[in-house]
Design a protein around this motif. Structure first.
Motif, mmCIF file in Angstrom:
data_model
loop_
_atom_site.group_PDB
_atom_site.id
_atom_site.type_symbol
_atom_site.label_atom_id
_atom_site.label_comp_id
_atom_site.label_asym_id
_atom_site.label_seq_id
_atom_site.Cartn_x
_atom_site.Cartn_y
_atom_site.Cartn_z
ATOM 1 N N ASN A 49 7.026 -0.276 -10.199
ATOM 2 C CA ASN A 49 7.193 0.438 -11.456
ATOM 3 C C ASN A 49 5.813 0.989 -11.777
ATOM 4 O OD1 ASN A 49 7.309 1.247 -14.160
ATOM 5 N ND2 ASN A 49 8.848 -0.291 -14.679
ATOM 6 N N ALA A 50 5.558 2.212 -11.293
ATOM 7 C CA ALA A 50 4.208 2.770 -11.358
ATOM 8 C C ALA A 50 3.713 2.909 -12.790
ATOM 9 C CB ALA A 50 4.183 4.128 -10.655
ATOM 10 N N GLU A 51 4.615 3.257 -13.698
ATOM 11 C CA GLU A 51 4.217 3.475 -15.090
ATOM 12 C C GLU A 51 3.666 2.198 -15.719
ATOM 13 O OE1 GLU A 51 6.251 4.870 -19.316
ATOM 14 O OE2 GLU A 51 7.236 5.361 -17.423
ATOM 15 N N LYS A 52 4.314 1.061 -15.405
ATOM 16 C CA LYS A 52 3.892 -0.213 -15.981
ATOM 17 C C LYS A 52 3.022 -1.028 -15.025
ATOM 18 C CE LYS A 52 7.977 -0.667 -18.952
ATOM 19 N NZ LYS A 52 9.136 -1.524 -19.313
ATOM 20 N N GLU A 53 2.800 -0.488 -13.813
ATOM 21 C CA GLU A 53 2.028 -1.184 -12.787
ATOM 22 C C GLU A 53 2.597 -2.579 -12.536
ATOM 23 O OE1 GLU A 53 -2.107 -1.097 -13.777
ATOM 24 O OE2 GLU A 53 -2.258 1.077 -13.598
ATOM 25 N N GLN A 54 3.920 -2.630 -12.407
ATOM 26 C CA GLN A 54 4.608 -3.889 -12.171
ATOM 27 C C GLN A 54 5.418 -3.803 -10.886
ATOM 28 O OE1 GLN A 54 6.979 -4.368 -15.701
ATOM 29 N NE2 GLN A 54 5.306 -5.222 -16.912
ATOM 30 N N GLY A 55 5.836 -4.972 -10.396
ATOM 31 C CA GLY A 55 6.681 -5.020 -9.212
ATOM 32 C C GLY A 55 5.995 -5.709 -8.051
ATOM 33 N N VAL A 56 6.729 -5.846 -6.961
ATOM 34 C CA VAL A 56 6.217 -6.543 -5.787
ATOM 35 C C VAL A 56 4.956 -5.877 -5.238
ATOM 36 C CG1 VAL A 56 6.716 -7.180 -3.399
ATOM 37 C CG2 VAL A 56 8.471 -7.455 -5.142
ATOM 38 N N ALA A 57 4.962 -4.539 -5.165
ATOM 39 C CA ALA A 57 3.826 -3.840 -4.547
ATOM 40 C C ALA A 57 2.499 -4.121 -5.265
ATOM 41 C CB ALA A 57 4.105 -2.341 -4.471
ATOM 42 N N PRO A 58 2.404 -3.908 -6.589
ATOM 43 C CA PRO A 58 1.133 -4.215 -7.267
ATOM 44 C C PRO A 58 0.739 -5.685 -7.154
ATOM 45 C CG PRO A 58 2.529 -2.852 -8.667
ATOM 46 C CD PRO A 58 3.374 -3.294 -7.511
ATOM 47 N N GLU A 59 1.720 -6.586 -7.241
ATOM 48 C CA GLU A 59 1.413 -8.016 -7.144
ATOM 49 C C GLU A 59 0.964 -8.382 -5.732
ATOM 50 O OE1 GLU A 59 4.220 -10.753 -9.057
ATOM 51 O OE2 GLU A 59 5.146 -9.006 -10.001
ATOM 52 N N PHE A 60 1.592 -7.766 -4.744
ATOM 53 C CA PHE A 60 1.235 -7.993 -3.341
ATOM 54 C C PHE A 60 -0.210 -7.562 -3.095
ATOM 55 C CE2 PHE A 60 3.631 -8.561 0.773
ATOM 56 C CZ PHE A 60 2.542 -8.527 1.612
ATOM 57 N N ILE A 61 -0.541 -6.360 -3.557
ATOM 58 C CA ILE A 61 -1.890 -5.831 -3.358
ATOM 59 C C ILE A 61 -2.923 -6.681 -4.102
ATOM 60 C CG2 ILE A 61 -3.389 -3.848 -3.798
ATOM 61 C CD1 ILE A 61 -1.386 -3.508 -1.468
ATOM 62 N N LYS A 62 -2.558 -7.172 -5.275
ATOM 63 C CA LYS A 62 -3.473 -8.033 -6.041
ATOM 64 C C LYS A 62 -3.780 -9.315 -5.270
ATOM 65 C CE LYS A 62 -4.250 -9.922 -10.679
ATOM 66 N NZ LYS A 62 -4.862 -11.176 -10.223
ATOM 67 N N PHE A 88 -7.907 -3.004 -1.164
ATOM 68 C CA PHE A 88 -6.687 -2.219 -1.047
ATOM 69 C C PHE A 88 -6.411 -1.500 -2.369
ATOM 70 C CE2 PHE A 88 -6.377 -5.507 2.130
ATOM 71 C CZ PHE A 88 -5.802 -4.868 3.221
ATOM 72 N N THR A 89 -6.171 -0.201 -2.270
ATOM 73 C CA THR A 89 -5.848 0.608 -3.450
ATOM 74 C C THR A 89 -4.448 1.176 -3.289
ATOM 75 O OG1 THR A 89 -8.173 1.216 -3.737
ATOM 76 C CG2 THR A 89 -6.535 2.565 -4.881
ATOM 77 N N LEU A 90 -3.574 0.863 -4.239
ATOM 78 C CA LEU A 90 -2.175 1.293 -4.169
ATOM 79 C C LEU A 90 -2.005 2.627 -4.876
ATOM 80 C CD1 LEU A 90 0.645 0.261 -3.204
ATOM 81 C CD2 LEU A 90 0.971 -0.605 -5.532
ATOM 82 N N ASN A 91 -1.439 3.588 -4.161
ATOM 83 C CA ASN A 91 -1.153 4.905 -4.727
ATOM 84 C C ASN A 91 0.337 5.183 -4.594
ATOM 85 O OD1 ASN A 91 -4.016 5.835 -5.130
ATOM 86 N ND2 ASN A 91 -4.061 5.518 -2.924
ATOM 87 N N SER A 92 0.990 5.516 -5.701
ATOM 88 C CA SER A 92 2.423 5.816 -5.660
ATOM 89 C C SER A 92 2.640 7.315 -5.783
ATOM 90 C CB SER A 92 3.162 5.083 -6.785
ATOM 91 O OG SER A 92 2.686 5.488 -8.048
ATOM 92 N N LEU A 93 3.528 7.839 -4.942
ATOM 93 C CA LEU A 93 3.834 9.267 -4.927
ATOM 94 C C LEU A 93 5.343 9.466 -4.881
ATOM 95 C CD1 LEU A 93 1.268 10.560 -2.252
ATOM 96 C CD2 LEU A 93 1.115 10.862 -4.726
ATOM 97 N N PRO A 94 5.860 10.528 -5.518
ATOM 98 C CA PRO A 94 7.286 10.854 -5.373
ATOM 99 C C PRO A 94 7.607 11.099 -3.903
ATOM 100 C CG PRO A 94 6.260 12.158 -7.114
ATOM 101 C CD PRO A 94 5.144 11.468 -6.384
ATOM 102 N N VAL A 95 8.866 10.881 -3.530
ATOM 103 C CA VAL A 95 9.244 10.878 -2.121
ATOM 104 C C VAL A 95 8.868 12.173 -1.396
ATOM 105 C CG1 VAL A 95 11.624 11.604 -2.662
ATOM 106 C CG2 VAL A 95 11.122 10.468 -0.487
ATOM 107 N N LYS A 96 9.090 13.341 -2.016
ATOM 108 C CA LYS A 96 8.779 14.604 -1.335
ATOM 109 C C LYS A 96 7.279 14.752 -1.108
ATOM 110 C CE LYS A 96 12.814 17.328 -2.738
ATOM 111 N NZ LYS A 96 13.285 18.562 -3.424
ATOM 112 N N ARG A 97 6.493 14.370 -2.112
ATOM 113 C CA ARG A 97 5.042 14.475 -1.985
ATOM 114 C C ARG A 97 4.515 13.451 -0.988
ATOM 115 N NH1 ARG A 97 0.894 13.768 -6.999
ATOM 116 N NH2 ARG A 97 -1.031 14.292 -5.911
ATOM 117 N N LEU A 98 5.110 12.256 -1.000
ATOM 118 C CA LEU A 98 4.692 11.221 -0.056
ATOM 119 C C LEU A 98 4.911 11.687 1.379
ATOM 120 C CD1 LEU A 98 5.019 7.439 -0.238
ATOM 121 C CD2 LEU A 98 6.079 8.558 1.712
#
Length: 260
Positions: free
Chosen positions: A38-51, A62-72
Protein backbone atom coordinates in the motif's frame (compact mmCIF):
# COMPACT_ATOMS: atom_id res chain seq x y z
CA UNK A 1 58.25 6.52 9.70
CA UNK A 2 56.45 4.38 12.29
CA UNK A 3 54.12 7.26 13.15
CA UNK A 4 53.34 7.75 9.46
CA UNK A 5 52.55 4.02 9.08
CA UNK A 6 50.25 4.12 12.11
CA UNK A 7 48.54 7.20 10.70
CA UNK A 8 47.91 5.44 7.36
CA UNK A 9 46.53 2.37 9.15
CA UNK A 10 44.13 4.54 11.14
CA UNK A 11 42.89 6.17 7.94
CA UNK A 12 42.42 2.79 6.22
CA UNK A 13 40.63 1.28 9.21
CA UNK A 14 38.41 4.32 9.51
CA UNK A 15 37.51 4.06 5.85
CA UNK A 16 36.41 0.45 6.25
CA UNK A 17 34.61 1.20 9.52
CA UNK A 18 32.53 3.91 7.92
CA UNK A 19 32.10 2.33 4.49
CA UNK A 20 28.73 3.22 3.05
CA UNK A 21 26.30 0.37 2.39
CA UNK A 22 25.69 -0.57 -1.24
CA UNK A 23 22.44 0.88 -2.58
CA UNK A 24 19.97 -1.60 -4.07
CA UNK A 25 16.88 -0.27 -5.88
CA UNK A 26 13.92 -2.64 -5.55
CA UNK A 27 10.90 -2.22 -7.82
CA UNK A 28 7.42 -3.39 -6.84
CA UNK A 29 4.18 -2.95 -8.73
CA UNK A 30 1.95 -0.24 -7.27
CA UNK A 31 -1.44 -1.90 -7.25
CA UNK A 32 0.08 -5.34 -6.74
CA UNK A 33 -2.06 -7.16 -4.16
CA UNK A 34 -2.84 -4.68 -1.32
CA UNK A 35 -1.38 -7.10 1.18
CA UNK A 36 1.99 -6.73 -0.57
CA UNK A 37 2.13 -2.96 -1.00
CA UNK A 38 0.00 0.00 0.00
CA UNK A 39 2.31 2.68 -1.35
CA UNK A 40 0.23 5.59 -0.06
CA UNK A 41 0.42 4.37 3.54
CA UNK A 42 3.79 2.61 3.15
CA UNK A 43 2.24 -0.55 4.54
CA UNK A 44 2.20 -4.20 3.54
CA UNK A 45 4.58 -7.12 3.19
CA UNK A 46 6.97 -5.30 0.83
CA UNK A 47 7.81 -2.32 3.09
CA UNK A 48 8.04 -4.58 6.15
CA UNK A 49 10.22 -7.06 4.25
CA UNK A 50 12.61 -4.32 3.13
CA UNK A 51 12.73 -2.90 6.67
CA UNK A 52 13.82 -6.29 8.01
CA UNK A 53 16.61 -6.47 5.41
CA UNK A 54 17.85 -2.96 6.21
CA UNK A 55 17.60 -3.29 9.99
CA UNK A 56 19.38 -6.66 10.10
CA UNK A 57 22.60 -5.89 8.22
CA UNK A 58 24.84 -3.00 7.15
CA UNK A 59 26.29 -4.12 3.81
CA UNK A 60 23.30 -3.16 1.65
CA UNK A 61 20.66 -0.45 1.76
CA UNK A 62 17.48 -1.55 -0.02
CA UNK A 63 15.20 1.19 -1.35
CA UNK A 64 11.66 0.20 -2.36
CA UNK A 65 10.13 2.02 -5.32
CA UNK A 66 6.53 1.35 -6.38
CA UNK A 67 5.38 2.01 -9.94
CA UNK A 68 2.08 1.44 -11.79
CA UNK A 69 2.18 -1.74 -13.88
CA UNK A 70 2.60 -0.03 -17.29
CA UNK A 71 5.39 2.21 -16.04
CA UNK A 72 7.06 -0.67 -14.22
CA UNK A 73 7.15 -2.71 -17.44
CA UNK A 74 8.86 0.20 -19.20
CA UNK A 75 11.48 0.45 -16.46
CA UNK A 76 12.07 -3.29 -16.74
CA UNK A 77 12.52 -2.98 -20.51
CA UNK A 78 14.99 -0.12 -19.95
CA UNK A 79 16.83 -2.08 -17.24
CA UNK A 80 16.38 0.78 -14.76
CA UNK A 81 16.34 -1.32 -11.59
CA UNK A 82 18.46 -3.66 -9.49
CA UNK A 83 15.87 -6.12 -8.17
CA UNK A 84 12.16 -6.83 -8.74
CA UNK A 85 10.19 -7.65 -5.61
CA UNK A 86 8.59 -11.12 -5.67
CA UNK A 87 7.55 -11.47 -9.29
CA UNK A 88 7.24 -14.38 -11.69
CA UNK A 89 9.27 -14.13 -14.88
CA UNK A 90 6.05 -14.69 -16.84
CA UNK A 91 4.83 -11.32 -15.57
CA UNK A 92 7.66 -9.25 -17.05
CA UNK A 93 8.07 -8.30 -20.74
CA UNK A 94 9.25 -11.33 -22.72
CA UNK A 95 12.28 -9.53 -24.16
CA UNK A 96 13.60 -8.79 -20.66
CA UNK A 97 13.25 -12.25 -19.11
CA UNK A 98 16.52 -13.82 -20.26
CA UNK A 99 18.62 -11.15 -18.53
CA UNK A 100 16.99 -11.69 -15.14
CA UNK A 101 18.15 -14.15 -12.49
CA UNK A 102 15.78 -15.45 -9.83
CA UNK A 103 16.52 -16.23 -6.19
CA UNK A 104 16.06 -19.71 -4.80
CA UNK A 105 13.71 -18.09 -2.29
CA UNK A 106 10.14 -17.79 -3.55
CA UNK A 107 6.58 -17.05 -2.49
CA UNK A 108 3.70 -19.07 -3.92
CA UNK A 109 0.93 -17.13 -5.67
CA UNK A 110 -2.22 -18.77 -7.03
CA UNK A 111 -4.88 -17.30 -9.31
CA UNK A 112 -8.00 -19.00 -8.02
CA UNK A 113 -11.56 -19.17 -9.34
CA UNK A 114 -14.46 -18.13 -7.10
CA UNK A 115 -18.21 -17.85 -7.42
CA UNK A 116 -20.99 -17.04 -4.98
CA UNK A 117 -21.61 -19.98 -2.68
CA UNK A 118 -25.32 -19.73 -3.48
CA UNK A 119 -24.51 -20.43 -7.15
CA UNK A 120 -22.59 -23.65 -6.69
CA UNK A 121 -23.08 -26.74 -4.61
CA UNK A 122 -20.47 -28.86 -6.43
CA UNK A 123 -17.14 -28.44 -8.18
CA UNK A 124 -18.82 -29.35 -11.47
CA UNK A 125 -20.07 -25.74 -11.59
CA UNK A 126 -16.64 -24.76 -12.95
CA UNK A 127 -16.47 -27.51 -15.60
CA UNK A 128 -17.72 -25.35 -18.47
CA UNK A 129 -15.85 -22.17 -17.64
CA UNK A 130 -16.28 -20.81 -21.16
CA UNK A 131 -20.05 -20.56 -20.64
CA UNK A 132 -19.70 -18.46 -17.48
CA UNK A 133 -19.18 -14.70 -17.28
CA UNK A 134 -15.95 -13.79 -15.54
CA UNK A 135 -14.35 -10.85 -13.73
CA UNK A 136 -10.61 -10.19 -13.84
CA UNK A 137 -8.01 -7.46 -13.44
CA UNK A 138 -6.94 -5.23 -16.32
CA UNK A 139 -3.42 -6.14 -17.46
CA UNK A 140 -3.38 -9.54 -15.77
CA UNK A 141 -3.13 -12.75 -17.78
CA UNK A 142 -5.11 -15.94 -17.22
CA UNK A 143 -4.54 -19.52 -18.28
CA UNK A 144 -8.15 -20.03 -19.40
CA UNK A 145 -7.56 -17.23 -21.94
CA UNK A 146 -4.14 -18.52 -23.09
CA UNK A 147 -2.48 -15.76 -21.01
CA UNK A 148 -3.59 -13.07 -23.45
CA UNK A 149 -4.26 -9.63 -21.97
CA UNK A 150 -6.09 -7.82 -24.78
CA UNK A 151 -9.31 -6.46 -23.26
CA UNK A 152 -11.37 -6.85 -26.43
CA UNK A 153 -10.25 -10.45 -26.91
CA UNK A 154 -11.03 -11.31 -23.28
CA UNK A 155 -14.46 -9.72 -23.53
CA UNK A 156 -15.49 -11.22 -26.87
CA UNK A 157 -13.92 -14.67 -26.62
CA UNK A 158 -14.08 -15.40 -22.89
CA UNK A 159 -16.82 -13.14 -21.47
CA UNK A 160 -14.37 -11.41 -19.14
CA UNK A 161 -15.14 -8.01 -17.63
CA UNK A 162 -11.98 -6.26 -16.48
CA UNK A 163 -11.61 -3.98 -13.48
CA UNK A 164 -8.73 -2.15 -11.81
CA UNK A 165 -8.01 -4.57 -8.95
CA UNK A 166 -9.14 -7.68 -7.10
CA UNK A 167 -11.10 -5.62 -4.58
CA UNK A 168 -13.47 -4.80 -7.43
CA UNK A 169 -13.47 -8.41 -8.65
CA UNK A 170 -14.93 -9.46 -5.29
CA UNK A 171 -17.45 -6.61 -5.45
CA UNK A 172 -18.58 -7.76 -8.89
CA UNK A 173 -19.16 -11.27 -7.57
CA UNK A 174 -21.12 -10.05 -4.55
CA UNK A 175 -23.21 -7.76 -6.76
CA UNK A 176 -23.81 -10.66 -9.18
CA UNK A 177 -22.21 -8.87 -12.11
CA UNK A 178 -20.11 -11.93 -12.97
CA UNK A 179 -20.50 -15.67 -12.45
CA UNK A 180 -16.84 -16.29 -11.68
CA UNK A 181 -14.04 -14.06 -10.42
CA UNK A 182 -10.29 -14.67 -10.54
CA UNK A 183 -8.76 -13.77 -7.17
CA UNK A 184 -5.18 -14.34 -6.12
CA UNK A 185 -4.73 -16.32 -2.91
CA UNK A 186 -2.64 -13.52 -1.41
CA UNK A 187 -5.37 -10.95 -2.07
CA UNK A 188 -7.95 -13.39 -0.69
CA UNK A 189 -5.98 -13.69 2.56
CA UNK A 190 -5.78 -9.90 2.81
CA UNK A 191 -9.54 -9.43 2.37
CA UNK A 192 -10.35 -12.22 4.82
CA UNK A 193 -7.82 -11.21 7.48
CA UNK A 194 -8.96 -7.59 7.47
CA UNK A 195 -12.69 -8.42 7.25
CA UNK A 196 -13.01 -6.25 4.16
CA UNK A 197 -15.55 -8.68 2.72
CA UNK A 198 -17.35 -11.72 4.06
CA UNK A 199 -15.27 -14.16 2.04
CA UNK A 200 -17.34 -17.06 3.38
CA UNK A 201 -19.98 -16.02 0.83
CA UNK A 202 -17.67 -17.27 -1.93
CA UNK A 203 -17.10 -20.81 -3.17
CA UNK A 204 -13.69 -21.78 -4.60
CA UNK A 205 -12.76 -24.13 -7.40
CA UNK A 206 -10.32 -26.83 -6.31
CA UNK A 207 -8.39 -26.24 -9.54
CA UNK A 208 -6.53 -22.89 -9.67
CA UNK A 209 -6.34 -21.04 -12.96
CA UNK A 210 -2.56 -20.82 -12.49
CA UNK A 211 0.12 -21.22 -9.82
CA UNK A 212 3.28 -19.10 -9.77
CA UNK A 213 6.50 -19.15 -7.78
CA UNK A 214 7.36 -15.47 -7.35
CA UNK A 215 11.03 -14.66 -6.74
CA UNK A 216 13.28 -11.69 -6.27
CA UNK A 217 14.41 -11.09 -9.85
CA UNK A 218 17.93 -9.67 -9.99
CA UNK A 219 19.13 -7.55 -12.93
CA UNK A 220 22.85 -8.51 -13.25
CA UNK A 221 23.87 -5.80 -15.78
CA UNK A 222 23.07 -3.12 -13.20
CA UNK A 223 22.63 -4.66 -9.76
CA UNK A 224 25.51 -4.56 -7.28
CA UNK A 225 24.03 -7.51 -5.42
CA UNK A 226 24.16 -10.89 -7.16
CA UNK A 227 21.43 -13.50 -6.94
CA UNK A 228 23.74 -15.66 -4.78
CA UNK A 229 24.39 -12.76 -2.41
CA UNK A 230 20.64 -12.07 -2.24
CA UNK A 231 19.88 -15.68 -1.33
CA UNK A 232 22.70 -15.71 1.22
CA UNK A 233 21.25 -12.59 2.80
CA UNK A 234 17.71 -13.98 2.92
CA UNK A 235 18.96 -17.20 4.54
CA UNK A 236 21.13 -15.44 7.12
CA UNK A 237 20.27 -16.62 10.67
CA UNK A 238 19.46 -13.08 11.78
CA UNK A 239 17.08 -12.53 8.83
CA UNK A 240 15.39 -15.80 7.83
CA UNK A 241 13.35 -16.25 11.06
CA UNK A 242 12.06 -12.67 10.81
CA UNK A 243 11.03 -13.13 7.18
CA UNK A 244 9.36 -16.45 8.00
CA UNK A 245 7.41 -14.85 10.85
CA UNK A 246 6.40 -11.88 8.67
CA UNK A 247 5.05 -14.05 5.86
CA UNK A 248 3.31 -16.40 8.29
CA UNK A 249 1.55 -13.46 9.92
CA UNK A 250 0.04 -12.65 6.52
CA UNK A 251 -0.82 -16.27 5.73
CA UNK A 252 1.67 -16.36 2.84
CA UNK A 253 3.40 -19.61 1.86
CA UNK A 254 7.08 -19.40 0.91
CA UNK A 255 10.00 -21.71 0.19
CA UNK A 256 11.07 -21.23 3.81
CA UNK A 257 7.94 -23.01 5.04
CA UNK A 258 7.57 -25.37 2.05
CA UNK A 259 11.06 -26.81 2.48
CA UNK A 260 10.98 -27.27 6.25
Amino acid sequence: MLKFFIFIMIIVCSKFSYAKPINVDVLVEDGYFPIIINAEKEQGVAPEFIKILNDSQNDYKFTLNSLPVKRLKKWVEWGEFDVLFLMAKQWVPEGSRSALQETSFYVIAKNELYTLAQNAQKQSYFDDLHALTKAGVLGYSYRFADFKTDAQYLSEEHQVSLTIDEFNVVKMLLLKRADVGVINNIAYQYFKKNNIFNMDLLYRSNTPDAIYDTHFLVNPPRSKISVKQMDKLLNAPEIKPKITALLSSYGITSSFTQNN
